[in-house]
Design an enzyme around this catalytic site. Structure first.
Site, PDB file in Angstrom:
ATOM      1  N   LYS A 266     -39.907  43.337 -24.676  1.00 57.69           N
ATOM      2  CA  LYS A 266     -39.514  42.102 -25.374  1.00 57.69           C
ATOM      3  C   LYS A 266     -38.481  42.483 -26.424  1.00 57.69           C
ATOM      4  CE  LYS A 266     -41.253  38.737 -28.802  1.00 57.69           C
ATOM      5  NZ  LYS A 266     -42.405  38.079 -29.433  1.00 57.69           N
ATOM      6  N   ASP A 271     -36.972  36.724 -34.813  1.00 55.49           N
ATOM      7  CA  ASP A 271     -37.807  35.586 -34.416  1.00 55.49           C
ATOM      8  C   ASP A 271     -38.093  34.705 -35.630  1.00 55.49           C
ATOM      9  OD1 ASP A 271     -39.579  33.819 -33.282  1.00 55.49           O
ATOM     10  OD2 ASP A 271     -41.225  35.265 -33.065  1.00 55.49           O
ATOM     11  N   LYS A 278     -41.341  29.473 -38.432  1.00 54.65           N
ATOM     12  CA  LYS A 278     -42.369  30.272 -39.104  1.00 54.65           C
ATOM     13  C   LYS A 278     -42.336  30.025 -40.606  1.00 54.65           C
ATOM     14  CE  LYS A 278     -42.475  34.284 -36.008  1.00 54.65           C
ATOM     15  NZ  LYS A 278     -43.877  34.151 -35.600  1.00 54.65           N
ATOM     16  N   ASP A 348     -42.179  28.955 -31.011  1.00 59.48           N
ATOM     17  CA  ASP A 348     -42.466  30.282 -31.562  1.00 59.48           C
ATOM     18  C   ASP A 348     -43.168  31.187 -30.548  1.00 59.48           C
ATOM     19  OD1 ASP A 348     -42.492  32.275 -33.408  1.00 59.48           O
ATOM     20  OD2 ASP A 348     -44.082  31.419 -34.673  1.00 59.48           O
ATOM     21  N   GLU A 350     -42.022  32.445 -27.963  1.00 58.82           N
ATOM     22  CA  GLU A 350     -40.780  32.703 -27.220  1.00 58.82           C
ATOM     23  C   GLU A 350     -40.803  34.009 -26.441  1.00 58.82           C
ATOM     24  OE1 GLU A 350     -41.254  33.659 -30.216  1.00 58.82           O
ATOM     25  OE2 GLU A 350     -40.517  35.713 -30.068  1.00 58.82           O
ATOM     26  N   ARG A 352     -43.124  35.375 -24.596  1.00 61.31           N
ATOM     27  CA  ARG A 352     -43.634  35.196 -23.234  1.00 61.31           C
ATOM     28  C   ARG A 352     -42.614  34.477 -22.361  1.00 61.31           C
ATOM     29  NH1 ARG A 352     -48.846  32.253 -25.507  1.00 61.31           N
ATOM     30  NH2 ARG A 352     -48.308  33.674 -27.195  1.00 61.31           N
TER      31      ARG A 352
HETATM   32  N1  BES Z   1     -43.315  37.650 -32.618  1.00 59.35           N
HETATM   33  C1  BES Z   1     -44.407  36.772 -32.749  1.00 59.35           C
HETATM   34  C2  BES Z   1     -45.752  37.502 -32.823  1.00 59.35           C
HETATM   35  C3  BES Z   1     -46.034  38.282 -34.081  1.00 59.35           C
HETATM   36  C4  BES Z   1     -46.632  37.668 -35.158  1.00 59.35           C
HETATM   37  C5  BES Z   1     -45.772  39.616 -34.153  1.00 59.35           C
HETATM   38  C6  BES Z   1     -46.924  38.399 -36.302  1.00 59.35           C
HETATM   39  C7  BES Z   1     -46.085  40.354 -35.276  1.00 59.35           C
HETATM   40  C8  BES Z   1     -46.649  39.741 -36.354  1.00 59.35           C
HETATM   41  C9  BES Z   1     -44.488  35.825 -31.560  1.00 59.35           C
HETATM   42  O1  BES Z   1     -43.267  35.440 -31.043  1.00 59.35           O
HETATM   43  C10 BES Z   1     -45.168  34.587 -32.033  1.00 59.35           C
HETATM   44  O2  BES Z   1     -44.636  33.947 -32.878  1.00 59.35           O
HETATM   45  N2  BES Z   1     -46.339  34.307 -31.472  1.00 59.35           N
HETATM   46  C11 BES Z   1     -47.078  33.168 -31.857  1.00 59.35           C
HETATM   47  C12 BES Z   1     -47.642  32.521 -30.605  1.00 59.35           C
HETATM   48  C13 BES Z   1     -48.254  31.154 -30.834  1.00 59.35           C
HETATM   49  C14 BES Z   1     -47.190  30.170 -31.259  1.00 59.35           C
HETATM   50  C15 BES Z   1     -48.922  30.708 -29.567  1.00 59.35           C
HETATM   51  C16 BES Z   1     -48.205  33.595 -32.799  1.00 59.35           C
HETATM   52  O3  BES Z   1     -48.766  34.683 -32.611  1.00 59.35           O
HETATM   53  O4  BES Z   1     -48.465  32.870 -33.765  1.00 59.35           O
HETATM   54 ZN    ZN Z   2     -41.738  36.777 -31.279  1.00 59.90          ZN
HETATM   55 MN    MN Z   3     -42.429  33.811 -32.052  1.00 61.97          MN
END
Ligand code: BES
Ligand code: ZN
Ligand code: MN
Length: 496
Positions: A266, A271, A278, A348, A350, A352
């Site tokens: 990835k 992000d 976020k 968010d 993204e 996946r």
């Molecule tokens: N890059 C983030 C995941 C992440 C969060 C990595 C905190 C390291 C620290 C990912 O893209 C994300 O935002 N995932 C969301 C998914 C949700 C919206 C289903 C998450 O984990 O909140």
């Molecule tokens: Zn991410």
């Molecule tokens: Mn994200």
């Protein structure tokens, strides 16, 4: 860093310090310890007898030789009890010693490798890896170096005690150095701020790494991605002024008939969450959201050097995830590379999305194994902390291989179930699948989503959101980018 490997008498070493690893209850009657203690007039034995140095993990004692040896200093570093000695303890001890030597401002150090080291190949490789990794610093953006930044070891010698050990030591140090350099590349990329590492710059870096390490590299730009139908990757990228890139690195061994393994990363260079923005606090950490890509690139660099007998392909889906007037919106439906439709309920989620296209693309290689690394969910931190990556997959044998590599490298993984029962949570009312799950088991929901895009090949997904940065308590892993995954992937490929 200047690295020398040789055989010789440590008492004749012209170096700022000779580092000697010490077990608890050491044997003073023979070997290097006898010689060191004798040269120092019994002072090592005295330290132990008085209980001032016990040889426990991370115990250190600095002794001044006062002319009894060519070096002015001997650093003793504890490695714990003989029967509890592990490769990881050697890493921790070596990393601790190297930082200690650096922090007192020394420039050169000799690490003594006694003949009686058990499992010498692995132990010495681990020590070399940990020494180089523990000295890592990321200060390329500081114009004024602080005092600590200026302290740097300039050269390291690995000193085999006698001639017959030297070939083993040479091979082990070379391997350790190669793997450490791959890990350091991954750390540097992950630590790089997003304005210094756009998807385009990441692709340029990949091309340079490929050229230097005997790998083939192909990069798809936006026009090519449109032509080939990478619609989900393009959907995530459409909110940014930065173009996406899809990067393919290939190592082809000599001869024919070897298995093919694909490593997928990835590569979200930043992000923001997109329209599902976020919160501001800690958002800067999302510059690390390409750590999966960094691990793949770091591992491919090492693979190019180590030349295993396996066909290894690295693929990276790189883009920013930005909010803007052109960005994807919650509720949008997009079609993946393989033709499945996705309802984007949260922009968010993204990672996946871009991986859906990458996993679809990967099918054409007919691989015997696919491992993806992604900073996919915050939930994996809740689940496993910053200690282990969450592992999920469709193939028992591949999972076992990943677990074995993780055990050896101490880049830990913990398997989470990916039963079909979880598929219910990612059902969509309007498309084949939605991208957020039902609010429970967030890390598994990510895995269940990816599974929909995995074709007919063995696959393991590693959610590295907790381990890519923020690890604590290790002497050779800094708190910023860890470079997690490089050592595991190289081990996996080499043990294949
Ligand atoms: N890059 C983030 C995941 C992440 C969060 C990595 C905190 C390291 C620290 C990912 O893209 C994300 O935002 N995932 C969301 C998914 C949700 C919206 C289903 C998450 O984990 O909140
Ligand atoms: Zn991410
Ligand atoms: Mn994200």
């Amino acid at each position: 860093m200047n690295i020398t490997i040789k055989t010789g008498d440590f008492r004749q070493e012209e170096t700022d310090v000779v580092v000697i690893g010490m077990l608890e209850n050491p044997d003073f009657y023979s070997g290097h310890l006898h010689l060191a203690d004798e040269a120092l007039g019994g002072r090592i034995r005295e330290l132990i007898e008085l209980g001032d140095f016990k040889g426990k993990m991370k115990d250190t004692s600095l002794l001044y030789t006062r002319g009894a040896m060519k070096t002015a200093r001997v650093l003793l570093v504890g490695l714990g009890a003989y029967h509890e000695l592990t490769v990881e303890k050697v890493r921790q001890g070596a990393g601790h010693a190297a930082k200690h030597v650096r922090d007192i401002g020394l420039k050169t150090a000799t690490f003594l490798i006694p003949d009686e080291v058990p499992d010498a190949g692995n132990m010495v490789q681990a020590a070399a890896e940990a020494i180089l990794l523990s000295l890592y610093q990321f200060n390329q953006h500081k114009t004024v170096q602080e005092d600590d930044d200026e302290k740097a070891l300039e050269s390291i010698t690995f000193l085999a005690e006698s001639e017959p050990s030297q070939p083993t030591v040479e091979r082990a140090v070379h391997r350790g150095q190669t793997i450490a350099e791959g890990t350091i590349l991954a750390r540097d990329l992950s630590n790089q701020p997003a304005n210094h590492l756009t998807p385009t710059q990441l692709a340029e870096k990949a091309e340079a790494v490929a050229a230097d390490n005997g790998l083939r590299c192909e990069v798809f730009d936006k026009a090519t991605l449109e032509e080939k139908g990478f619609r989900t990757l393009l959907a995530v990228a459409q909110g940014s002024v930065e173009e996406p890139r899809f990067i393919i690195l290939e190592y082809t061994p000599e001869g024919e008939g070897q298995d093919t393994v694909v490593l997928v990363g990835k590569g979200i260079t930043f992000d923001t969450g997109g329209i599902s923005l976020k919160p501001g606090k800690g958002m800067h950490e999302m510059k690390h959201d390409m750590s999966g890509a960094a691990a793949v690139l770091g591992a491919m660099k090492a693979v190019g050097q180590l030349k295993p007998d396996l066909h290894v392909i690295g693929v990276i889906a790189a883009t920013e995830n930005m909010p803007s007037g052109t960005a994807i919106k919650p509720g949008d439906v997009v079609t993946s590379y393989g033709g499945k439709t996705i309802e984007i309920l949260n922009t968010d989620a993204e990672g996946r999305l871009v991986l859906a296209d990458a996993l679809g693309w990967t099918a054409q290689y007919n691989p015997q194994g696919v491992v993806d690394l992604a900073t996919l969910t915050g939930a994996v931190i809740t689940c496993l902390g910053h200690i282990a990556a969450g592992a999920m997959g469709t193939d028992l044998a591949l999972m076992d291989k990943v677990k074995a590599a993780a055990e050896k490298t101490h880049e830990r993984v913990w398997e989470l179930p990916l039963w079909d029962d979880y598929d219910e949570g990612i059902k969509s009312k309007v498309a084949d699948v939605q991208n957020i799950g039902d609010g429970t088991a967030g890390t598994i929901a990510g895995g269940a989503f990816l599974k929909k895009f995995v074709e007919d090949y063995p696959w393991v997904h590693l959610d590295i959101a907790g381990t890519a940065w923020g690890m604590k308590g290790s002497t050779y892993i800094p708190e910023g980018a860890s470079g997690y995954g490089v050592r595991l992937l190289v081990q996996l490929v080499e043990d294949w």
